[in-house]
Design an enzyme around this catalytic site. Structure first.
Site: not given
Ligand SMILES: CC/C=C\C/C=C\C/C=C\C/C=C\C=C\C(=O)SCCNC(=O)CCNC(=O)[C@H](O)C(C)(C)COP(=O)(O)OP(=O)(O)OC[C@H]1O[C@@H](n2cnc3c(N)ncnc32)[C@H](O)[C@@H]1OP(=O)(O)O
Ligand code: FAD
Length: 634
Positions: A150, A189, A407
């Site tokens: 992110t 994190g 996530e």
């Molecule tokens: C033991 C317990 C320990 C701890 C406690 C538990 C948890 C704590 C741990 C972590 C929390 C702390 C840290 C947090 C970390 C983070 O947040 S890391 C960052 C996370 N970020 C995201 O998840 C980003 C979300 N966005 C996306 O996934 C993508 O951008 C998207 C929303 C999918 C859009 O991407 P894109 O536009 O490229 O995709 P589409 O065009 O919509 O789809 C394209 C095709 O790809 C397929 N697809 C998309 N994603 C995936 C995937 N992940 N795996 C497989 N396939 C995927 C999608 O289905 C489409 O397929 P098609 O329809 O066949 O074309």
């Molecule tokens: C406690 C915490 C720990 C984290 N740890 C990590 C980490 O370790 N590593 C890391 O890489 N990231 C981490 N993140 C970041 C996290 O993965 C992002 O905040 C998350 O993926 C959401 O993305 P954003 O912040 O850009 O929100 P945005 O996507 O900007 O969301 C803002 C609004 O836009 C809307 N929106 C966005 N796209 C669309 C769409 N296509 N259609 C409709 N609505 C849409 C959303 O629904 C939301 O209402 C952490 C976040 C938190 C809160």
């Protein structure tokens, strides 16, 4: 003479004549008797260590002191890993997230990302050589990593990430740069002060062409001094592309561009279990407190009743109690699918990847959002004392609501689920977990309100709402709207369809687990009551979906309402015994409201006395500020 163990008389009465074996449920939730023994041994091993106890409540420390104290304990826990009675992996799993670890690390584990994302990214995306080089170093804690994806400007839209990794064929190096302020990695994190390495997601550029986001191993800090490496702010570093697709200067496309997203899928699966653990804690605290708390007058002239005897309180707490079993069983089912799909992917068979992506998005979004709502209801059910920091509800709520965003923000994940459902329904193919979408589902003419009949209604709603969403998409298409506009204008229907699909998965997991499980009759009875209560509760909450997609009538709804309140009354006597079955130690609950002995008021008083403000009768600020004001005759 042994000290008499206090037990609140009301809780003591609640525990008398329990009709089922609590340990049988404990073993079910732990995954078997041996696992329970292992867990309890590990809890004793960790919680008996005086060095892991807080000298003062964390809430009274400064930000920096909180970090230092959590880091001290996290490092001590790692030292204890080697001698753990439960082995490394079960110990690590217990020490991350909402379980045993949260009893020690109340503000969060500074090393969590190292284990929950950094190592899984290496395991899932690294080549054999890279794993040989980095995994041992990571397991031996000779490096601390995080997962830096992110950015300040992007978290959801990964194709919009700005960090660039440009391959220089002359030096065979990648140059990583953050071209703008919004490209700064934000949120990862441990990135701020703890990690010295990171898996950095960046747009790979080679021969002037962008090949999309790829993972890169980047050293952030000097291993000796921990100083950021030169240029770290602009990320001008010497990274290594993980699971390198550059062979002799030429980019080789991966078999599936989404394999680089595999780490997120793993964490989404883990999040389902973690929010369920947090929900179990909240339900235990609220249920025990609701049987200790006596308030108001139910029967005129009678003693104040336990607040759990109000139907309104049962309506607040028994659905979340049932949800803890529903989500646990669904998370177990998803975990098994994850392992099957992952083993297949390692053999090059990607067939289950779409199902795994669809289901992990659905369950992560559903469990985190429902758990967040239920935790807030549990807090509210404890009145003013539920609002206190020491109740642990604020911390539990903060952890669960975070899971609605990290996530993958839940709305975005719901739309991913919808994309998968529409594709499966239209193409009538694939769809391991949504087989009902393939082939015609004949809806029952008259509604059958037995358990099986209600599950069929859930299926009718799930397939019906996908068809409603597809009809909206087709209607927009006929009006000449471009597909992306049609998709955006159908979002409300698409999200409803995705949520109905997720609820069907949870309901079927619960019902199937009871059918398949080897349970004693008393345990089967109480779990079946919880299952029926939960699936009727959700149906009543979402009755519009069922009216829209089935032959449900007003009469059916009134009948189900009656069944629901009968089940509240039937389950009420076992509420404390059910939460006791979770076997959550007081240290894990970390709340005077939820302690096993029910000695709530004394513990609340003792907690309040720990406040620095209560160490003197008059705080120094009186003389500085209040006294002058009082004398100023404004
Ligand atoms: C033991 C317990 C320990 C701890 C406690 C538990 C948890 C704590 C741990 C972590 C929390 C702390 C840290 C947090 C970390 C983070 O947040 S890391 C960052 C996370 N970020 C995201 O998840 C980003 C979300 N966005 C996306 O996934 C993508 O951008 C998207 C929303 C999918 C859009 O991407 P894109 O536009 O490229 O995709 P589409 O065009 O919509 O789809 C394209 C095709 O790809 C397929 N697809 C998309 N994603 C995936 C995937 N992940 N795996 C497989 N396939 C995927 C999608 O289905 C489409 O397929 P098609 O329809 O066949 O074309
Ligand atoms: C406690 C915490 C720990 C984290 N740890 C990590 C980490 O370790 N590593 C890391 O890489 N990231 C981490 N993140 C970041 C996290 O993965 C992002 O905040 C998350 O993926 C959401 O993305 P954003 O912040 O850009 O929100 P945005 O996507 O900007 O969301 C803002 C609004 O836009 C809307 N929106 C966005 N796209 C669309 C769409 N296509 N259609 C409709 N609505 C849409 C959303 O629904 C939301 O209402 C952490 C976040 C938190 C809160």
């Amino acid at each position: 003479m042994s000290k008499e163990i206090y037990e609140n008389p009301d809780l003591k009465k609640e525990r008398q004549n329990c009709p089922f074996n609590k340990e049988e449920i404990t073993h079910l939730l732990d995954g078997g008797k041996e696992k329970t023994i292992e867990r309890k041994q590990l809890e004793n091993y960790i919680l008996s260590d005086e060095q892991l106890k807080d000298a003062v409540p964390m809430e009274y420390l400064s930000h920096a002191d909180k970090y230092a104290e959590e880091l001290r304990k996290a490092c001590l826990l790692m030292h204890k890993l080697a001698d753990s009675p439960a082995g490394q992996v079960p110990t690590l799993r217990a020490l991350m997230g909402a379980g045993l670890g949260s009893a020690v690390l109340k503000e969060g584990n500074p090393l969590a990302l190292h284990y929950v994302m950094f190592i899984p990214a290496l395991m899932g995306q690294g080549t054999i050589d890279q794993q040989a080089k980095w995994l041992e170093k990571a397991y031996n804690l000779n490096m601390i990593g995080t997962y830096a994806q992110t950015e300040l400007g992007h978290g959801t839209f990964l194709r919009g990430l700005e960090t660039r990794a440009t391959y220089d064929p002359k030096t065979q190096e990648f140059i990583l740069e953050s071209p703008s302020l919004t490209a700064y990695k934000w949120w990862p994190g441990s990135l701020g002060k703890t990690a010295n390495y990171a898996v950095v997601m960046a747009q790979l550029y080679t021969k002037g062409k962008c090949e999309g986001t790829h993972p890169f191993m980047v050293q952030l800090r000097d291993e000796e001094t921990h100083e950021p490496l030169p240029g770290i702010v602009n990320m001008w570093l010497n990274p290594v592309c993980i699971s390198s697709y550059i062979h002799y200067g030429t980019y080789v496309k991966p078999t599936n561009s989404k394999l680089s997203y595999a780490t997120m899928v793993f964490v989404r699966v883990v999040v389902c279990q973690d929010v369920t653990t947090n929900l179990r804690k909240a339900v235990t605290i609220a249920t025990r407190y609701s049987c200790v708390r006596r308030q108001s007058e139910l029967k005129p002239g009678d003693r104040e009743p336990q607040v759990m005897d109000y139907q309104a309180q049962q309506n607040k707490l028994l659905p979340p109690l049932a949800a803890t079993f529903a989500f646990q069983l669904a998370a177990d089912h998803l975990w098994n699918l994850y392992h099957t799909a992952n083993n297949n992917i390692e053999q090059g068979d990607l067939e289950l990847l779409p199902d795994l992506h669809g289901l992990s998005c659905a369950l992560k979004a559903l469990c985190s959002s429902e758990a967040a709502n239920f935790v807030e209801v549990c807090r509210q059910s404890c009145g003013g004392h539920g609002y206190m920091s020491c109740s642990n509800f604020p911390r539990i709520y903060g952890q669960v609501t975070a899971a609605e965003t990290y996530e993958g923000e839940n709305t975005v994940l719901w739309l991913q689920v919808a994309r998968y459902l529409v594709k499966t329904r239209k193409e009538q193919s694939g769809g391991l977990s949504v087989k009902y979408l393939i082939g015609e589902e004949k809806g029952p003419k008259t509604v059958d309100t037995t358990l099986e009949g209600i599950v069929k209604l859930y299926r009718r709603a799930a397939v019906g709402l996908v068809d409603v969403a597809i009809a909206e998409l087709d209607k927009s298409g006929r009006k000449g709207e471009a597909p992306h506009d049609a998709w955006n204008h159908a979002a409300v229907y698409l999200i409803k369809a995705a949520q109905a699909h997720a609820r069907l998965f949870v309901v079927e997991s619960f019902v199937d687990s009871l059918k398949e499980g080897k349970l004693s009759a008393p345990v089967r009875t109480v779990l079946s009551q919880l299952c029926e209560l939960f699936i009727i509760y959700w149906l009543l909450e979402r009755s519009g979906d069922f009216f829209l997609c089935s032959n449900l009538t007003k009469q059916d709804l009134l009948l189900l309402n009656s069944k629901y309140v009968e089940l509240l009354a039937a389950i009420r006597p076992q509420a404390v015994n059910l939460v006791d079955s979770f076997d959550l130690r007081d240290e894990v609950l970390n709340s005077p409201l939820g302690c096993w002995d029910g000695n709530v008021y004394q513990r609340l008083f003792d907690e309040a006395a720990k406040s620095p403000l209560n160490q003197s009768n008059v705080h120094e600020s009186f003389h500085k500020y209040l006294k002058p004001l009082l004398k100023s005759n404004l």
